[in-house]
Design a protein around this motif. Structure first.
Motif, PDB file in Angstrom:
ATOM      1  N   SER A  93      30.586  53.422 -38.383  1.00  0.00           N
ATOM      2  CA  SER A  93      31.309  52.149 -38.488  1.00  0.00           C
ATOM      3  C   SER A  93      32.815  52.400 -38.607  1.00  0.00           C
ATOM      4  O   SER A  93      33.637  51.590 -38.168  1.00  0.00           O
ATOM      5  CB  SER A  93      30.808  51.360 -39.697  1.00  0.00           C
ATOM      6  OG  SER A  93      29.425  51.127 -39.574  1.00  0.00           O
ATOM      7  N   SER A  95      29.890  47.331 -41.198  1.00  0.00           N
ATOM      8  CA  SER A  95      28.729  48.031 -41.760  1.00  0.00           C
ATOM      9  C   SER A  95      27.460  47.589 -41.037  1.00  0.00           C
ATOM     10  O   SER A  95      27.200  46.386 -40.937  1.00  0.00           O
ATOM     11  CB  SER A  95      28.607  47.707 -43.247  1.00  0.00           C
ATOM     12  OG  SER A  95      27.452  48.296 -43.788  1.00  0.00           O
ATOM     13  N   GLU A 148      24.819  65.224 -36.978  1.00  0.00           N
ATOM     14  CA  GLU A 148      23.767  64.674 -37.835  1.00  0.00           C
ATOM     15  C   GLU A 148      22.353  64.911 -37.304  1.00  0.00           C
ATOM     16  O   GLU A 148      21.441  65.084 -38.103  1.00  0.00           O
ATOM     17  CB  GLU A 148      24.014  63.211 -38.220  1.00  0.00           C
ATOM     18  CG  GLU A 148      23.946  62.171 -37.188  1.00  0.00           C
ATOM     19  CD  GLU A 148      24.214  60.753 -37.752  1.00  0.00           C
ATOM     20  OE1 GLU A 148      24.657  59.938 -36.963  1.00  0.00           O
ATOM     21  OE2 GLU A 148      23.963  60.462 -38.938  1.00  0.00           O
ATOM     22  N   THR A 202      26.030  49.446 -47.687  1.00  0.00           N
ATOM     23  CA  THR A 202      26.645  50.731 -48.019  1.00  0.00           C
ATOM     24  C   THR A 202      27.477  50.579 -49.291  1.00  0.00           C
ATOM     25  O   THR A 202      28.392  49.741 -49.348  1.00  0.00           O
ATOM     26  CB  THR A 202      27.516  51.216 -46.838  1.00  0.00           C
ATOM     27  OG1 THR A 202      26.659  51.353 -45.706  1.00  0.00           O
ATOM     28  CG2 THR A 202      28.173  52.537 -47.137  1.00  0.00           C
TER      29      THR A 202
END
Ligand code: M6R
Length: 593
Positions: free
Chosen positions: A297, A341, A472, A346
């Motif tokens: 984001s 988001s 990731e 978050t």
């Protein structure tokens, strides 16, 4: 970071249904799982560490008596992943069982005090104080609801809690503060859950529990009370997502399915255009814009800065939510703070939103309907990408970008750009039609240790996002860099073991990016270029290339050029034998600061 569900059913066993529901929340945590049910014989419990399937294969989680129960998937915050630390947690006499998502900040002092009273703890978790406190109050004569209320007065921190008691075999009491919690209202069946996909097979009617509220679910229905004990008349919302939308639909992984949903997701996102128009009119004059976000984001936000500053001339900053407090006192009433988001939950972003609200107008761009950010912000734009289960953000990134492009184009009165967004789904479909080319390129790079991703201007955030995706889900080190900055240091790292992905769409930055490409090529790097199908250079002069419709210029390139980068990471991950949906150490929604 965890997922919870619970159900009070009529004439059906709860455990198999809880198992199915909690499986839908595995993206929220997957280091352990547990189910607890209650009937006239008391509390029953099965739990263990590992993914749901592994634990279920060993102990048959769905085989428990009773038609009321709770379940949990865990992402460890206090205490290692182990059976003892798995939820549900049981009180000392075994009469209370609790699931919890969040963090009890003062659990250390509560635990010490309870231990001094003779209570025994079996785990290292913060959660275990909750069932023990509830039991302590029930032993003094309070019912489950009142015992939970007394417990909530003692604990500090964030929580979504579901509790069951031997004394009330047909009841769940739930509470929420700063962690997501919804209630599902079925036909004589009632549910609690951290997120809607968990219960969509059973009901689409949902109540959003607000901070400070507690809910009592039993065979008579659902009652929600506020912190002053008043019954709240809650709206029942109809969730438009169906359960199938939250399933893999034949794809090997959610991530691939979600990459393939990007063209259709954008069409839904574009429906926010009128809402954005109205919001911009209502906001009125602003002298500065501040984007605040984390991870992917944040990269979408960086794109927003380039667009808004260059087209609308409004000074724009982009601040990582976790670093926001250092900038908070530069805000004023003429600043618009935009929070981006996917989850709207978050913790870093929500904390910053609460601070920004004190001085400035706030706008949240969020995917999850009814999430905390949407209820805190003054204005809300929904990205409308549908549920995203893969931990790596893909379709929600593109949808965030589409919202930002619409916002910037309307702000700058740039109708041409606004209209050009309608073509983006088609460009993405063209890429998806030849994803086999990316899969082939990926095969060559599954054993490298480091990657660089470079781009200039609007392609720089794309480079950052490409590198984040690689890190990731493949566990290969990837670094995103502004192409012109490479020669100021990182060029020293480039050699024939370090592939460099160069994002080079046609436009003003093309020539300079090609110079940077030549620099890394001269140092031996294998160059993977992503550029226009009309670009002969990238077809002949680099190690590997992937081409994109020649009508995509560098202004709209961020919406399209990121797709081959998502696919590259996806295929490298799968070819390395990894699960791209569940990268180690990560969770979909980071609800801790
Ligand atoms: O739900 P949010 O957009 O607030 O999440 C922010 C980040 O945690 C998220 O983008 C994360 O970086 C993704 N896993 C990236 O793929």
């Amino acid at each position: 970071m965890c997922g919870i569900v619970g159900c009070v059913l009529t004439n059906r066993k709860a455990a198999p249904i809880l198992l199915e529901c909690i499986s839908k929340l595995e993206y929220r945590g997957y280091d352990s799982v547990g189910i607890s049910t209650v009937d006239e014989n008391g509390i029953h419990l099965k739990k263990g560490s590992g993914k749901i399937k592994e634990v279920d294969d060993k102990i048959d989680l769905g085989e428990l008596p009773g038609s009321t129960g709770i379940a949990h998937v865990r992402w460890a915050t206090h205490g290692i992943p182990s059976k003892e630390n798995s939820h549900p947690h049981i009180s000392n006499e075994g009469n209370i069982s609790v699931v919890h998502n969040g963090i009890i900040e003062n659990f250390g002092e509560i635990r010490e005090s309870l231990e001094s009273e003779g209570y025994i703890f079996h785990s290292q978790t913060d959660t275990e104080v909750i069932p023990i406190l509830i039991e302590k109050y029930m032993d003094k004569g309070f019912n489950l609801e009142d015992a939970l209320k007394k417990t909530l007065k003692i604990i500090k921190g964030s929580y979504a809690i579901g509790a069951i008691s031997k004394n009330n075999p047909n009841e769940i009491v739930a509470a929420r503060k700063d962690s997501p919690l919804i209630i599902g209202v079925g036909d004589k069946d009632y549910f609690i859950a951290s997120d809607a996909p968990a219960i969509l097979n059973y009901t689409k009617n949902v109540i959003y529990v607000d901070n400070g509220e507690i809910a009592i679910l039993n065979h008579d229905g659902v009652i929600v009370k506020d912190s002053k004990d008043n019954i709240v008349d809650k709206k029942i919302n109809l969730i438009e997502w169906d359960a199938e939308m939250a399933q893999k639909e034949g794809y090997d992984y959610f991530m691939l399915k979600e990459i393939h949903e990007q063209d259709s997701a954008i069409k839904d996102t574009l429906s926010e255009r009128d809402n954005i128009n109205e919001i911009i009119t209502e906001i009125g004059n602003i002298s500065r814009i501040c984007f605040v976000a984390c991870g992917t984001s944040y990269h979408a936000s960086l794109t927003g800065k380039y667009l808004i500053e260059s087209m609308a001339g409004i000074p724009t900053d982009v601040i990582l939510a976790s670093e926001f407090k250092y900038s908070a006192n530069t805000l004023n009433k003429d600043t618009l703070v935009i929070f981006i988001s996917q989850s709207g939950e978050t913790a870093d972003t929500l904390k910053a939103l609460k601070v920004a609200k004190k001085t400035s107008k706030t706008l949240a761009i969020v995917n999850v309907l009814g999430s905390s950010a949407t209820r805190e912000a003054d204005f809300v734009i929904y990205t409308r990408a549908g549920p995203e289960i893969g931990v790596a953000a893909t379709k929600t990134y593109i949808s965030q970008l589409i919202c930002i492009y619409m916002f910037a184009a309307i702000l700058a009165n740039n109708k041409k750009l606004l209209d050009s967004l309608d073509e983006v789904p088609e460009y993405i479909s063209e890429i998806l039609a030849k994803e086999g080319e990316i899969s082939e390129i990926a095969s060559k790079y599954i054993n490298v240790n480091d990657f660089f991703f470079i781009g200039r201007g609007l392609s720089y955030p794309t480079a950052l996002e490409g590198a984040l995706k690689l890190k990731e889900i493949t566990y290969i080190h990837g670094e995103g860099y502004a192409a012109g900055e490479l020669k100021h240091g990182p060029l020293a790292l480039i050699d024939d073991n370090v592939p460099v992905v160069v994002i080079v769409p046609p436009g003003d930055n093309y020539d300079k990016t090609i110079s940077n490409l030549e620099e890394v090529k001269a140092r031996g790097a294998n160059v993977i270029a992503i550029g226009s199908c009309a670009d002969e250079f990238i077809k002949t002069e680099v190690t590997d290339s992937f081409c994109i419709d020649e009508n995509v210029n560098e202004i709209i390139a961020p919406l399209i050029y990121v797709v081959p980068l998502q696919l590259l990471s996806y295929y490298i991950s799968v070819k390395r034998g990894l699960d791209p949906d569940k990268p180690k150490n990560l969770a979909k929604c980071v609800t801790v600061e």
